[in-house]
Design a protein around this motif. Structure first.
Motif: not given
Length: 402
Positions: A302, A342, A346-347, A349-350
């Motif tokens: 991140t 978090q 998620e960004r 991971a996408a």
């Protein structure tokens, strides 16, 4: 003293023979100063003094006169007839029959000494009885109404002070309990928000401590304030009524003392519960920095700025007093930083999932080929049938000549 005592003295000395009286005159004289000190003419010692001086009390006038007469007789300066008169001597002889000489009687010298000391002892006993009676009368005398009223006022001031202090303690207990109930309720939402941003075991322990604290506060009974003391209708000129009111004030003071002890016990109970709850919250916030480190480590892909914000806010939660004004604001800031972390995770991971849709891994060539290229190659390898006939190829070697 001037009746029976004088007759007794005359009887003791009235019938003594002339030789005996002459012998008594030749005896060493008694120390007059000592006799006066014993019988009140000298200044009595301070330890034996009473509130009534013998010189000022008319009860001692007759006693002093008789004692001075006895002293003059013993000193040999006056006769019994001169002191008491012939009639008194005759009356004394009738009242008490003097003992006659017998073979077993004491010698004259010893009898004379005994008679003189009997007079002294009798006089001292009389003075002691009178002085003791006067002193006892003053000791047993009841206090005056003025003294009783002063004692009542002192007791009433004591009761008024007790009421003031007790009501102040009750007000403090009420205010503290209400404030602590509000504080415990204020931690409810922040603890729920920490569910995804903290160690669950530590968070659950803090929540249980909060619920137990609320239950303890609700069990504390705060008494009502005490009304001010008021004196009953008392006639201050009647000693019995004043004393009865003073005793009633003493009983009220004892009840107030007992009431104050119960309020102090309730305050101590509240303080103990408060300490337990604050310790649980302190233990919980102490686990936040370590848990934040775990979060940033797992989300290493991140944004670095977001991970730094999580670490910074976690340290603020651990070092800030959550019970101070604005203390829970650090909890909100930390939770917001964790939510941002978090979201960034998620960004990432996408994006990784999207890239994995365009690349695959071929085990035969150990190279990654584009699926788009593969599709293009497959389509180009497919041949469509030609509309024109295909010319046959003749091999000249195989041709036959007719």
């Amino acid at each position: 003293m001037t009746g029976d005592t004088v007759n007794g003295i005359g009887n003791l000395f009235g019938d003594a023979p002339a030789e005996e009286r002459q012998r008594q005159r030749e005896l060493p004289p008694i120390d007059a100063a000592a006799v006066r000190m014993l019988f009140g003419d000298a200044e009595p010692p301070a330890a034996a003094s009473t509130s009534v001086e013998p010189e000022q009390n008319p009860l001692f006038d007759d006693v002093r006169a008789d004692l001075q007469a006895a002293e003059a007789y013993v000193a040999g300066t006056v006769s019994v007839d001169a002191l008491f008169g012939a009639e008194s001597r005759a009356a004394a002889a009738v009242v008490v029959e003097p003992p006659r000489s017998t073979p077993s009687a004491a010698p004259p010298e010893r009898r004379g000494k005994t008679s003189r000391w009997l007079v002294i002892v009798s006089a001292v006993a009389a003075v002691t009885l009178v002085a003791g009676g006067v002193a006892l009368a003053f000791v047993l005398a009841p206090p005056s109404t003025d003294e009783a009223v002063a004692a009542l006022e002192d007791q009433e001031r004591t009761v008024s002070g007790q009421v003031e202090r007790l009501n102040a303690a009750i007000a403090t207990l009420t205010t503290t309990r209400d404030a602590e109930l509000a504080t415990a309720q204020a931690f409810a939402q922040p603890l729920v928000a920490m569910t995804a941003a903290s160690d669950e075991a530590a968070r659950a322990g803090a929540e249980n401590a909060r619920l137990a604290y609320i239950a303890a506060l609700e069990q504390i009974e705060v008494p009502a304030t005490v009304p001010a003391h008021e004196r009953a209708a008392v006639d201050t000129g009647v000693l019995s009524e004043v004393e009865a009111e003073r005793k009633a004030a003493e009983q009220e003071s004892a009840k107030l003392s007992k009431h104050a002890r119960s309020v102090a016990a309730a305050s101590a109970e509240l303080a103990a519960a408060k300490t337990t709850f604050r310790a649980a919250i302190a233990a919980f916030v102490g686990t936040i920095p370590a848990y934040a480190q775990t979060l940033t480590t797992e989300a290493s892909d991140t944004d670095e700025a977001i991970r730094a914000a999580v670490t910074q806010q976690a340290d603020a939660v651990a070092t800030t007093d959550a019970f101070a004004d604005g203390g829970l604001a650090t909890w909100d800031a930390y939770v917001a930083a964790v939510v941002a972390l978090q979201a960034d995770a998620e960004r990432v991971a996408a994006e990784q999932a999207e890239r994995s849709q365009y690349y695959y891994w071929s085990p035969s060539t150990s190279t990654t080929e584009s699926t788009t290229t593969e599709s293009t190659t497959t389509e180009s390898a497919t041949t469509e049938p030609s509309a024109e006939p295909t010319a046959e190829t003749t091999d000249p070697t195989t041709s036959v000549t007719p």
